[in-house]
Structures are given as C-alpha cells and as structure tokens.
Write a protein that holds these residues in place. Structure first.
Motif, PDB file in Angstrom:
ATOM      1  N   GLY A 168       0.808  -1.210   0.000  1.00 20.55           N
ATOM      2  CA  GLY A 168       0.000   0.000   0.000  1.00 20.55           C
ATOM      3  C   GLY A 168       0.841   1.259   0.000  1.00 20.55           C
ATOM      4  O   GLY A 168       2.078   1.232  -0.113  1.00 20.55           O
ATOM      5  N   ARG A 228      -4.543  -0.627   3.280  1.00 19.84           N
ATOM      6  CA  ARG A 228      -3.201  -1.054   3.668  1.00 19.84           C
ATOM      7  C   ARG A 228      -2.243   0.092   3.401  1.00 19.84           C
ATOM      8  O   ARG A 228      -2.083   0.548   2.266  1.00 19.84           O
ATOM      9  CB  ARG A 228      -2.794  -2.290   2.867  1.00 19.84           C
ATOM     10  CG  ARG A 228      -1.858  -3.220   3.630  1.00 19.84           C
ATOM     11  CD  ARG A 228      -1.569  -4.461   2.837  1.00 19.84           C
ATOM     12  NE  ARG A 228      -2.783  -5.226   2.547  1.00 19.84           N
ATOM     13  CZ  ARG A 228      -2.862  -6.107   1.574  1.00 19.84           C
ATOM     14  NH1 ARG A 228      -1.815  -6.323   0.790  1.00 19.84           N
ATOM     15  NH2 ARG A 228      -3.975  -6.779   1.373  1.00 19.84           N
ATOM     16  N   ARG A 229      -1.637   0.578   4.473  1.00 18.03           N
ATOM     17  CA  ARG A 229      -0.681   1.678   4.366  1.00 18.03           C
ATOM     18  C   ARG A 229       0.576   1.334   5.156  1.00 18.03           C
ATOM     19  O   ARG A 229       0.498   0.881   6.296  1.00 18.03           O
ATOM     20  CB  ARG A 229      -1.288   2.983   4.881  1.00 18.03           C
ATOM     21  CG  ARG A 229      -2.447   3.491   4.012  1.00 18.03           C
ATOM     22  CD  ARG A 229      -3.134   4.703   4.584  1.00 18.03           C
ATOM     23  NE  ARG A 229      -4.211   5.183   3.712  1.00 18.03           N
ATOM     24  CZ  ARG A 229      -5.059   6.144   4.026  1.00 18.03           C
ATOM     25  NH1 ARG A 229      -4.967   6.733   5.215  1.00 18.03           N
ATOM     26  NH2 ARG A 229      -6.011   6.504   3.177  1.00 18.03           N
ATOM     27  N   ASP A 246      -4.903   4.209  -3.109  1.00 18.49           N
ATOM     28  CA  ASP A 246      -4.950   3.436  -1.870  1.00 18.49           C
ATOM     29  C   ASP A 246      -5.183   1.968  -2.195  1.00 18.49           C
ATOM     30  O   ASP A 246      -5.841   1.623  -3.176  1.00 18.49           O
ATOM     31  CB  ASP A 246      -6.084   3.935  -0.973  1.00 18.49           C
ATOM     32  CG  ASP A 246      -5.584   4.567   0.312  1.00 18.49           C
ATOM     33  OD1 ASP A 246      -4.493   4.190   0.757  1.00 18.49           O
ATOM     34  OD2 ASP A 246      -6.295   5.435   0.868  1.00 18.49           O
ATOM     35  N   LEU A 247      -4.670   1.076  -1.332  1.00 16.38           N
ATOM     36  CA  LEU A 247      -4.900  -0.358  -1.461  1.00 16.38           C
ATOM     37  C   LEU A 247      -5.964  -0.744  -0.433  1.00 16.38           C
ATOM     38  O   LEU A 247      -5.731  -0.682   0.770  1.00 16.38           O
ATOM     39  CB  LEU A 247      -3.610  -1.148  -1.218  1.00 16.38           C
ATOM     40  CG  LEU A 247      -3.676  -2.642  -1.526  1.00 16.38           C
ATOM     41  CD1 LEU A 247      -3.861  -2.870  -3.017  1.00 16.38           C
ATOM     42  CD2 LEU A 247      -2.420  -3.356  -1.030  1.00 16.38           C
ATOM     43  N   THR A 281      -6.712  -1.551  -5.920  1.00 15.59           N
ATOM     44  CA  THR A 281      -6.097  -0.230  -5.912  1.00 15.59           C
ATOM     45  C   THR A 281      -7.092   0.781  -6.454  1.00 15.59           C
ATOM     46  O   THR A 281      -7.657   0.590  -7.533  1.00 15.59           O
ATOM     47  CB  THR A 281      -4.831  -0.217  -6.773  1.00 15.59           C
ATOM     48  OG1 THR A 281      -3.918  -1.213  -6.290  1.00 15.59           O
ATOM     49  CG2 THR A 281      -4.153   1.146  -6.739  1.00 15.59           C
TER      50      THR A 281
END
Length: 768
Positions: A7, A103-104, A120-121, A178
């Motif tokens: 991410g 997820r980051r 972003d994921l 994504t």
C-alpha cells in the motif's frame, strides 16, 4: 490470503490529500443548513402569503397582518425541527457508516470512506461494500455482485487486473484493489448520494398531499381573481377596505400549515427513533413500515443471537484429527462468519499444518474448504458445510443431523475427500426480545415469514420455540416451484422456509409483492442484500455487513429486532395524525373557496377581515393541528388517504360555508349596514362550525383532546368578552337576535355534519 502489496506510505497519502485526490463525497444523511433554511423559507405558499402580507401592511391596520406572523412561526418551526432531525441523522450515520480497511506502510488500517485517497490499497472480504472504483490487485476466490449497478444477478469472479466499481459488494472470497477514481468521479457515487439522501420521494402520504395541493391551487386561482374584482367593485369608495376584504378571502384558501406539519411529523419521528438507535436512511421508510403486511425475517441475528458456541462434536466413525482440522480451517478464514467464529473459539490454531488451495464460504455453495497438509505430510481436501448439501439424499448421517435440527441446533458436516468425518453441533441462543416482537406483529395483523439459509428442520424448531404459527410445517426452499404464480401461492401458505439461497430470497419477496403485500425484509448478511434491496422496506442490523447497511432504508444500530414495533408505531402516528390535520386544513380551503364564490355572485362585501380568519384558523386548525400531528396514534395505516380526506373536508366545508353565509345575510337584514356587527355574527357561526369539525376530528377522546377542544372554545369566548380583544379583532356581538340566530345556524350545521360523517364512515367488516 498472501499479501503481496504494502500500500501507500504516509507521505504518499499526505501528498494525495494535499492534491485533493480524496474520496470527499458529501454526507448523505441530510440536507445542509442552508438548504434546509431555503427549502422552508422560499416556498410557493410563503410567496403567495408574502405578497398578501405586503398588501395589508400598505393599507393597515397591523391586526390584519397577523397571518404573516403565522407564516413566520411555521417557517421557524420547520427549520428548527429539520435541523434537529439533521443532527440526529448525521450522528447516527457516522455510527452506522462502513469503515473500509486500507493497507498503508504494510499495515491494515480502518478508515472512514471519506479518507480513502487515490491509489490506496483497499482490502476486501465477504460482505464488504466497494465504496470507490479500482482495479483488483489481489484475489483469492473473489466474487463480486454487481447487480445493484447492472441488474445482472450472478456474481462476477474477479482476478488481478479486473476493474471493480463503487456500489457493488463482495459475495465471497477475499482480495484487495487499488483505487483509480475517488469522490464524485467514482462510478455511481452521485447516484448513491442522491439515492440515500434523507428525502420525501415516493411517499404515498406526501404524494397524496401534493395531489390535494394541486387541486387546491386550481381552485384558488380563478376564485381569487373573481374575488379581487368583486371586492374592488363593491368597495370602490374605500380602496383600503376592499384590499382588506380581498386578502381576508384569499389567505384562508391557502393550506399553509399542511406541508409544514407533514414534514415536522416525519422529522419528530426521525428524532424519536434516533433515540432508540434506529437510523432512518430514507424518510418514507417510517411511513412504509406502518403499511407493511408481511415481515420476512432472517433467522440468525434476528430471531437468534449472532453468537454461537460448539455444543457437541460427533464423530462418524472415521479416525481423523477432527479438532486439529477444525482449528486450521477456522484460523485460515480471514472473514469468519458466526459459525466459524464459534469453531475458532473452541479449537486452537495449529501452526504446524499447511494450508493449500482454499474455497471460501458462500451462501450459494453453503460450504467452505481447503487442501490441508498435516505435520506427517499427509494431504487431503477438507470441507465444512451443510450436511444435506455435502451428502447425497438418504445418507445415514443426515438422520443424525436432522435429529439435532429438531432441537433448534445448527449442524455442520466435516468431510475428508468427500467422506463424512464428523458433525459439528452449534448452539444458538434465542433473542430475549423476539417473542414479544413476534406477538406484536401477530396482534397487528402483520404476517411473519422466516426465510433462512439453514436447515429447514432447525429453522422450524427455533420458530416453534417462539410460538410462531405454522412453524411445525417448515418448507425446504429447494422444493419450491420455479413458476412465479405457484411460488407465490406456496409462499403465501407457508411460514418457515429453510435452505433459501440469496436469489430465492429475492424471488420470495417478489412473490409476496405479486400478491399485493407490502413487504419488509430484515437481514444482516451478504446473502440478504438482494432481497433487502427489492423489499418495500429493507431493515438491516447495525452489526451486519456494510453491503446490507448500504441498501437498507432502516438500520437497527443496536441490532435489536425489538426496535421494529417502535418504527411501526412512529409510522402509524405520522400517517394517522397527518390525515387528521389534513381534514382540518382542507375543510378551511373548501369553505373559503365557497364563501368567495358566493360573495362574488351576491356582490356583497366579503364578511371577514384577515384578522377574523387568522383568529378562527389559529383556534380551530393551527394550534390544535400542532398537537394532533405529534400525538400518539396506533391506528393501522390504510390506503385511500386522499379519498378519505375529501369525504370529510368537502361536506364539512360546504356546511361551514352555507351556515356562515346564511348567518351573514341574516345579520345584514337585521343590522342594515352595521358591517362590524354583521361580520361578528358570521365569525361566531364559522367558528362554532369549525370547532365542531375539530371535535369530530379529535375523536376518540382522551382527557387532553377534550381539554384541547374546550380550551380553543374558551379562548374564543375570552376574545368576545374582553374589551381590548374585542377592539383588537373588531368583534362585537350586538343585541341577542343575530347572535342567537348565528348559534342556532351553527348547531344545525354541526348536527348535519355529524350525520354526514356517520353515513360516510365505512361499515365494519363482516364476521363469518
């Protein structure tokens, strides 16, 4: 699911927020403060009355401008009540909103949907609603239902590289995507915003009121123009008096408070339900649930608690590491359902086992499974699911499963390479509030249908424990006919249905609707989404999947099925009370139009000044309607709102107009030109007839309704005897002949209204 993506990093997220690449879709629960003020202030009715107010202020006196104060008060009340409802809705919407997992920096983080940024994921699991557009990055048996967008009922298998669209939801499997479009650029974002806005669209009650207002508008325009010309001609030597009489005839034609009280009654209902942690996502849902004739319930989470526990593990003869396998399967499920959570709590994870290819659970399959490798190197395919799905008809193990089912227990079968190994028996706890809620619906004549994906024997046992009629004859939905007419007949006759698939739930709702039923559907799982969407009223549990909460009109945030009677009660209060006050407002419009027509034809001065009709309208309609609109009312909702209102308002208005003009013309003969005395006699007659109509509408009587009617009568009496008020309202009863005649005429009209009301009342249904 193996994570292959980490991410965005924190600096990358900050960069996108600074660039405005964030999912900043406006809150959907209600209008902005500015929109609320404009909607309540700049209305057609306010515009009409505002012009009349300016005309009165130009000629004076100020007493005849009192109706302007009523409009200001109505506007302020409408704004204040809607702002209160807005605060309630916004607070509850935050509580009930979906919070996606992104997820980051390699970590899974739960965020608000509005905090998602471009690239972003976003992680996905069964029941998750896809809130923005994107491209699949990871997929493990990922199936997405896009029927809310495309109408295609079959789930779509998604693989890495495939697009996903906002508004769809995950049926089974897991994965991530994504984001490629956020905010207003996302597909269906604008539609979703409009569809879930707090609105009066498709309200039968509001549609009926709009029909009435259209008719009233067409009546007012020609009558008003004729009245203007008549009063200018009759009072040609006194233009200010002509203006006052003209305005006095036009103001009461406008049912200025009817729309306000309708919106206010709904807003108060929203606030009351909000206090019970019930989120009304679409305003007509309050009204709609009051009209419901069938409630379709899912068993788990509605009749039974979502929490389960392993009650027994019964081996079927084969030597197998059952406990270890159950622990492995439960630990491998990243989005466990209540059954799998119970198994995970009973059997510990086995890290020495290896998990190969997995098949996640879906409502259509009714089983999940995986290829497992034991510590000794042995590999086998294990499945866990419904015994009657995994085993052929007549298998000896099914008899044992049914025996548990008759006790209301849920039974799962564990197989190894398609051979039965063990029965896992799960205990379900009945919700404490379920019996009282079912009893309430039975007393109200609302049929209850239990439609569940569980074994019909088990579902029937649970329903029987709750004393639901027909529970002793559960139906296996797999035996239901495909023909719609035959399906409708079977569903109408049955009460409990088991092994119902997601599409079948939808078909059952449609079948009930084809029989003329208004259907409410409750549910909390992804398998309920389609049926919730198609039902007249969808009710989701707050702990349910984000997809179910997104399509439902009502969300029970504290997961209490017992809140439904409160919603029904609020709906009945709104419908019944608005019908009461609509009778009063339409009666005023009818007698105002008829008086204007008679005055035009008779070429006499209009009998009232604006202040007189403001006084009568406030005491017989405005103030009483405010209390009646918010009072308790448990009357069952019925069709034919417009017809019933007209059946009362037309004869009541005709009698009021006839009595008033008779009294007025009689007073003209008695007083011979004393316009104030003539007006006073006509005012007395009109007030008494209008008060009689209020007394009829206020039935059945309670202490406060009797007090309300008598207080309004007492207030008018005070005006007639207090010198200051006599002068202020320009009312003075001269002598005894004309006032006595006015009272006698009003009494005759009231008795005729009683007779007409009784004749128009529908006959009670025959008993066999």
């Amino acid at each position: 699911m193996l994570r292959v993506e980490t991410g965005l990093t924190a600096p990358e997220v900050a960069e996108r927020i600074a660039a405005g690449q964030v999912n900043d879709v406006p809150a959907r629960s209600s209008r902005s403060v500015g929109e609320i003020v404009r909607a309540n202030l700049f209305t057609r009715i306010n515009a009409i009355v505002g012009v009349l107010l300016i005309m009165i202020l130009a000629v004076g006196p100020i007493q005849d401008a009192l109706f302007g104060g009523v409009i200001i008060a109505n506007t302020l009340i409408g704004v204040i009540q809607e702002l209160r409802a807005k605060r309630t809705l916004d607070r509850l919407a935050i509580v009930g909103a979906a919070r996606p997992i992104v997820r980051r920096d390699g970590y899974a983080v739960e965020v608000d949907a509005a905090e998602i940024v471009l690239d972003d994921l976003v992680e996905l699991g069964a029941g998750d609603k896809i809130v923005v557009d994107g491209v699949v990055a990871e997929a493990e048996h990922l199936e997405v239902d896009e029927s809310l967008l495309t109408g295609e009922a079959d789930p779509v298998v998604k693989r890495p590289g495939d697009p996903v669209l906002s508004g769809s939801f995950v049926v089974s499997g897991a994965g991530s995507f994504t984001t490629t479009k956020v905010g207003r650029e996302a597909y269906a974002a604008r539609l979703a915003e409009e569809a879930s806005r707090f609105t009066l669209v498709d309200s039968q009650l509001r549609n009926g009121i709009n029909t009435i207002l259209r008719v009233v508008t067409w009546m007012i325009i020609p009558t008003g123009l004729a009245l203007v010309a008549s009063q200018l001609m009759v009072n040609r030597d006194d233009l200010p008096e002509a203006v006052r009489r003209m305005v006095g005839g036009l103001v009461p034609m406008v049912p200025e408070g009817l729309v306000l009280l309708t919106s206010m009654a709904f807003a108060v209902g929203v606030i009351r339900l909000g206090r019970r942690n019930t989120l009304v996502q679409e305003l007509p849902a309050i009204e709609g649930l009051a009209r419901v004739s069938v409630v379709a319930l899912d068993k788990t989470g509605t009749l039974t608690d979502t929490k389960m526990a392993v009650a027994e593990l019964r081996r079927l003869g084969a030597d197998a590491p059952v406990e270890a396998v159950l622990g492995v399967l439960a630990a491998a499920d990243e989005r466990p359902n209540p059954s799998m959570r119970a198994i995970a709590a009973a059997y510990p994870e086995q890290p020495q086992w290896t998990v190969g290819e997995r098949t996640p659970f879906s409502s259509a399959r009714r089983w999940s499974g995986a290829v497992l490798t034991a510590p000794d190197g042995g590999t086998a395919t294990w499945r866990l699911g419904a015994p009657d799905v995994l085993l052929p008809v007549g298998h000896e193990a099914l008899a044992g499963a049914d025996a548990y089912g008759t006790r209301g227990l849920r039974v799962l079968l564990l197989t190894r390479d398609e051979a039965p190994v063990a029965l896992v028996v799960l205990a379900q706890r009945l919700r404490a509030d379920a019996p009282d809620t079912l009893r309430y619906f039975a007393e109200q004549g609302v049929a209850v249908k239990v439609i569940s994906g569980d074994n019909p024997v088990s579902v029937g046992a649970v329903a029987k424990a709750l004393d639901l009629p027909g529970a002793d004859r559960p139906v296996d939905a797999r035996t239901l006919p495909d023909d719609r007419a035959q399906l409708a007949a079977a569903v109408e006759a049955g009460t409990v249905f088991g092994r119902v698939g997601p599409q079948q739930k939808r078909d059952i709702v449609a079948a009930l609707q084809s029989r003329g039923h208004t259907v409410a559907m409750t549910g909390d799982g992804v398998n309920d989404v389609l049926a919730l969407k198609d039902a007249d009223i969808g009710v989701a549990m707050g702990a349910g999947s984000p997809a179910t909460r997104a399509v439902a009109q009502i969300v029970l945030l504290d997961n209490s099925f017992a809140a439904l009677p409160s919603v029904v009660t609020e709906g009945r209060r709104v419908i019944g009370n608005i019908e009461r006050v609509a009778n009063l407002f339409l009666t005023k419009t009818v007698y105002s139009v008829l008086l204007a027509v008679i005055v035009v034809l008779s070429q006499v001065p209009y009998p009232f000044l604006p202040r007189h009709l403001t006084l009568i309208g406030s005491l017989t309609i405005g103030i009483p309607a405010f209390f009646l609109a918010l009072a308790p009312n448990a009357e069952r909702a019925r069709a034919g709102f417009v017809g019933r209102v007209l059946r009362f308002a037309v004869p009541a208005g005709v009698l009021a107009a006839a009595a008033t003009i008779t009294s007025y013309l009689s007073a003209r003969g008695i007083y011979d030109g004393n316009l104030e005395a003539e007006t006073s006699a006509a005012t007395l007659t009109l007030f008494l007839v209008a008060l009689w109509a209020l007394a009829i509408i206020a039935r059945p009587y309670t202490w406060w309704r009797v007090l309300l009617v008598t207080t309004m009568g007492g207030a008018f009496a005070v005006v007639l005897v207090v010198p200051f008020l006599q002068e202020f309202f320009q009312l003075e009863l001269v002598g005894g002949r004309a006032p006595g005649l006015a009272v006698a005429i009003a009494a005759a009209a009231g008795l005729l209204l009683e007779l007409v009301t009784r004749l128009a009342r529908p006959a009670p249904p025959r008993t066999r």
